[in-house]
Design an enzyme around this catalytic site. Structure first.
Site, PDB file in Angstrom:
ATOM      1  N   HIS A 175     -25.670  68.151 -30.460  1.00  0.00           N
ATOM      2  CA  HIS A 175     -25.764  69.200 -29.290  1.00  0.00           C
ATOM      3  C   HIS A 175     -24.499  69.927 -29.271  1.00  0.00           C
ATOM      4  CE1 HIS A 175     -29.471  67.529 -28.348  1.00  0.00           C
ATOM      5  NE2 HIS A 175     -28.896  66.420 -27.972  1.00  0.00           N
ATOM      6  N   HIS A 202     -33.870  68.848 -28.380  1.00  0.00           N
ATOM      7  CA  HIS A 202     -33.975  68.025 -29.673  1.00  0.00           C
ATOM      8  C   HIS A 202     -35.355  68.429 -30.375  1.00  0.00           C
ATOM      9  CE1 HIS A 202     -32.838  65.530 -26.446  1.00  0.00           C
ATOM     10  NE2 HIS A 202     -31.953  65.143 -27.100  1.00  0.00           N
TER      11      HIS A 202
END
Ligand SMILES: Nc1ncnc2c1ncn2[C@@H]1O[C@H](COP(=O)(O)OP(=O)(O)O)[C@@H](O)[C@H]1O
Ligand SMILES: Nc1ncnc2c1ncn2[C@@H]1O[C@H](COP(=O)(O)OP(=O)(O)O)[C@@H](O)[C@H]1O
Ligand SMILES: [Mg+2]
Ligand SMILES: [Mg+2]
Ligand SMILES: [Mg+2]
Ligand SMILES: [Mg+2]
Lengths: 329, 210, 329, 210
Positions: A56, A215
């Site tokens: 991320h 995700h």
């Protein structure tokens, strides 16, 4: 799978080494890459510790430094870090005023941070971020997911901790900012977890995943690719419904890229979201645009609206010096 | 720790490593795709500790393995499998028996419910542990064989849980037919344990510690 | 083609509107989007004007502001802006000390800026950036292309102009920095020009384009996908050969993403390049890592090494406040 | 401006618009893929000025069109086609003839060489303009037809220039066989002009200004 890597097994540690080298003036790498910490901790200040799965970036390591986090624990790609990491980080940066953990609401993160919180031997609190309005429950959360709004919570708490706010006050502030913050995203392509070697999801050339998680988890629904205005309408509409803002409310707008979307498109989305907000008489007082909370190389974006009061806006504006966010110094 | 326990651990960890792609695919379907790698990482870490484990009692070994899971896996699997093993290590009688295992598993299920706030029926490995625990509590003939079948069937059955209520309910039809990855891992572990318990005890210890 | 857009015809202007809204504190948009200019020009300072085709964001518009550019002219995607735009920009930001044009060495940019320079009625100079060592001549340049090193030239000239350096001195400094700067890039995927609707080039799943240009133009050769270390070796090797640095030389290292490559991979490349530089006893004194000079959503990266002296490093460190680069203020 | 000139401009711009995909593909092969869009943008801008052009002399019209190219196209094509048209406007006798056109083209080629620093043989539209200019200078029978053929052939021939020296030489074999996009555009324009000059002059003016 096309990535700039040598070996999926070592990719995370190689990337952390590069990160630490590039930002040696502000951060240091903990032993065995368990955490990234602020180069010089500030004695007497509550230590802010966050962390989560890698993939991320710049979240969370890119937000370590003056006015934001004291440490960030990077897990494996899309996998929460372990309690050991949080303990090691706490040991390294806690200076007597206690630890505030900032955790995105995923089962894995929640459980690992909870274990760390039980094991750490100093005063501590946990702020849970769950800003994603796409789905009430997802495969891997109980309740809403924590996504790009995490950045806003971390920035505002970082500024408050920097000026010396005590632990309980920070906990309250964090919960308040989280409550005032709502996000939703859309994916145009999938990401590929390096060790898995193939895309997380299959998506048609004319489809998009509305409400996607960071995700690549499924969102609200798979629909036909739409224009930016329609996308902005759906994302912002869901957010406004959740926050139920009054006309005239001032907000911080974060248009966040997922890693594979260029600035040209993100600014176009800013323009599209502006039109929707203007239609609701919502005033954008602050902007942040860029790829800050990403899903590897996924194409797409999320919109985050945070209804901040003047005091919170002042904390947003306060000086910050991290790898990914820097102003005022 | 006895050589057959040693073998049992090797088999249980190896089956996870061997099924890494399948577990990845399951997690990609409804999650974030890391479950296979998570379980492999934990399995390799445990295999790396076989020297240490060899000198420990069964209860100590379970605790060691649980702590290893917690400190190396991360994600949901780390705390979940870690807590499962640590709790079993705390409650299992040595030498173990079916009734003792049933009690220990019950304690583990309770610990997991406290930790993860999930209930049976919400498409997690609890949906495998729960029926297995009930079977063990009842006891009876050919228990090992029936436990094995029960575990695999229960894992398969999680595919149907999507359409019902539960934590994955928002997926609706889209998740229908997808097995919960953690449930599949649990079944694989239980299956490997059952098989090695059923295997002829005549095998040479040397061949078991490859 | 999957992009966050409404209409290929209006995408550029919509994106510029979003950009101007997001950064209204530092920039203003010229009439009809002809240029982006610094909100408040500084009287008596040489006006720095750059520009080029769009699709490379944040270059150049993201570099307008205190300590960097006074105006940037965005052309159509991958198409040099017109002389009209540069003239309008010059008229808007010139305050008596003359104009310095900063131009990337592409035939189109060169010709359009040359025409503008002939037409503008104030004192002016042009600094041409040609840092790409991949190819001596490309389809659309005479001589080497100007790529990510442009950012470094613009930053250092911006700082020098800000402190009041006169036009000829800036011209000299710009030429010197350009000469001390070398870059080379690699692409893993193609970009898609929105109005064209399909990828600029076809590339196999196991191939990469070594020495690619920032418009997806061909580079040195098409080869099998290699590991990050091998890529770093080839890119950095070509750069070092070009700059012929002495052992002990201090440099600024820019690892630049092309738009579709996540930070995780860019930092991994930083680590890989570090190893090569260390092997040549080159010392990295400053770092910049991120997607600054992009090719829409192309995956890949470029490496830039700039052998700066202490005075130039100090200019690099000087405060800057633009949409994409900000420090010291 | 005469109605047939009007028609000539419409045909020349329309052919560029109609070939946008082909020109894009050519530029994608060895460049950055914008040439088709650039030429279309310029063509549309000129078509948008037909009212203004109608009131101008041929020389004025050429200048207007050139300035329009420069201010709307950008890229290489803007200055190149802009300079070409402006220079023709400066040197063409009114009414035009073959010799006058040859002289004006010669001036344009020189202006382009000064502007872009490219030489004939380096795979640019100069490789179309140069043989066409030479043909016009020689004059002779069926000139219009021969100019048309010459332009298309010369554009095709740029495909072979890659392998030789020149600005695209670094591409070596990879560019072999790819026509230069600007040369193709130039041939399309010249072709359209030739066709409309060869068309029966009996057509109704009203049908020419659609
Ligand atoms: N709250 C929970 N309680 C019990 N088991 C859980 C819980 N959350 C997840 N699990 C189990 O963990 C599995 C997912 O593990 P993994 O993919 O490794 O971690 P993550 O979900 O963090 O990516 C699920 O399939 C489920 O069986
Ligand atoms: N220096 C030059 N002199 C003459 N013609 C040129 C020159 N550079 C490019 N051209 C012509 O311009 C064409 C490319 O135009 P275009 O693609 O629209 O612009 P760009 O090259 O800036 O992307 C080439 O095919 C060539 O014929
Ligand atoms: Mg995970
Ligand atoms: Mg998972
Ligand atoms: Mg171009
Ligand atoms: Mg082109």
């Amino acid at each position: 799978m096309k990535k700039l890597i040598n070996d999926v097994e070592t990719m995370l540690s190689e990337s952390l080494d590069g990160f630490a080298a590039a930002h040696a003036d502000i951060v240091a790498l903990g032993e065995a890459g368990q955490f990234v910490r602020r180069r010089t901790p500030k004695p007497g200040k509550v230590a802010l510790i966050s962390g989560g799965g890698s993939g991320h970036e710049p979240l969370h390591t890119g937000f370590v430094g003056h006015g934001m986090l004291d440490a960030a624990c990077p897990g494996q790609i899309f996998t929460s870090p372990t309690p050991d990491q949080m303990l090691a980080a706490a040991q390294s940066v806690e200076t007597g005023a206690g630890v505030l953990f900032i955790v995105k609401n995923y089962s894995g993160d929640m459980m690992n941070f909870q274990m760390a919180a039980e094991m750490v031997d100093c005063d501590n609190e946990t702020v849970v971020v769950n800003d994603d309005v796409a789905v009430e429950n997802s495969t891997y959360t109980t309740g809403r997911r924590g996504v790009a709004g995490t950045l806003i919570v971390e920035k505002i708490l970082g500024a408050a901790a920097e000026r010396g706010d005590p632990l309980r006050k920070l906990k309250q502030l964090g919960d308040a900012v989280n409550k005032a913050t709502a996000s939703m995203g859309v994916a145009l392509t999938s990401c590929t977890v390096p060790a898995a070697g193939k895309p997380t999801f299959q998506i048609g050339g004319d489809e998009m995943e509305m409400g996607v998680g960071i995700h690549g988890e499924p969102g609200r629904r798979r629909i036909k690719l739409a224009g930016a205005d329609d996308i902005a309408h759906e994302l912002t509409g869901a957010i406004l419904k959740d926050l139920s803002l009054k006309a005239g409310q001032q907000v911080l707008l974060l248009v966040n890229g997922f890693g594979g979307t260029p600035m040209l498109e993100l600014y176009l989305m800013v323009n599209a979201v502006h039109k929707v907000l203007a239609g609701h008489q919502v005033k954008v007082a602050r902007h942040l645009t860029g790829s800050y909370v990403t899903s590897l190389e996924m194409a797409g974006c999320s919109v985050t609206v945070s209804a901040l009061d003047d005091a919170q806006l002042a904390l947003w504006d306060a000086p910050v010096h991290t790898a990914a966010l820097r102003w005022g110094m | 720790m006895k050589p057959d326990t040693h073998n049992l651990i090797r088999c249980a960890t190896q089956t996870l490593i061997d099924h890494v792609d399948e577990l990845t695919a399951l997690d990609q379907a409804i999650g974030d795709g890391d479950h296979g790698l998570n379980m492999r990482r934990g399995a390799l870490a445990i295999q790396g500790k076989q020297g240490e484990l060899a000198g420990q009692s069964l209860n100590e070994a379970l605790r060691t393995m649980g702590m290893t899971c917690m400190s190396t896996i991360g994600g949901s699997s780390g705390p979940v499998f870690g807590t499962l093993l640590v709790t079993l290590g705390k409650h299992l009688p040595d030498p173990p028996n079916a009734a003792g295992l049933a009690q220990a598993l019950d304690a583990a299920i309770q610990a997991l419910t406290r930790l993860g706030k999930a209930q049976v029926g919400q498409k997690t490995l609890l949906d495998v542990l729960d029926p297995v625990q009930k079977l063990l509590a009842k006891g009876g003939e050919e228990l090992v064989k029936r436990v094995r079948t029960c575990a695999f069937d229960a894992a398969e059955a999680t595919a149907a849980l999507d359409a019902a209520r539960g934590r994955a309910s928002f997926l609706g039809d889209r998740a229908l037919g997808h097995v919960d990855p953690g449930s599949r891992s649990t079944a694989l572990i239980i299956g490997a344990i059952c098989e090695s318990l059923d295997a002829p005890a005549t095998a040479q210890p040397s061949s078991l510690s490859a």
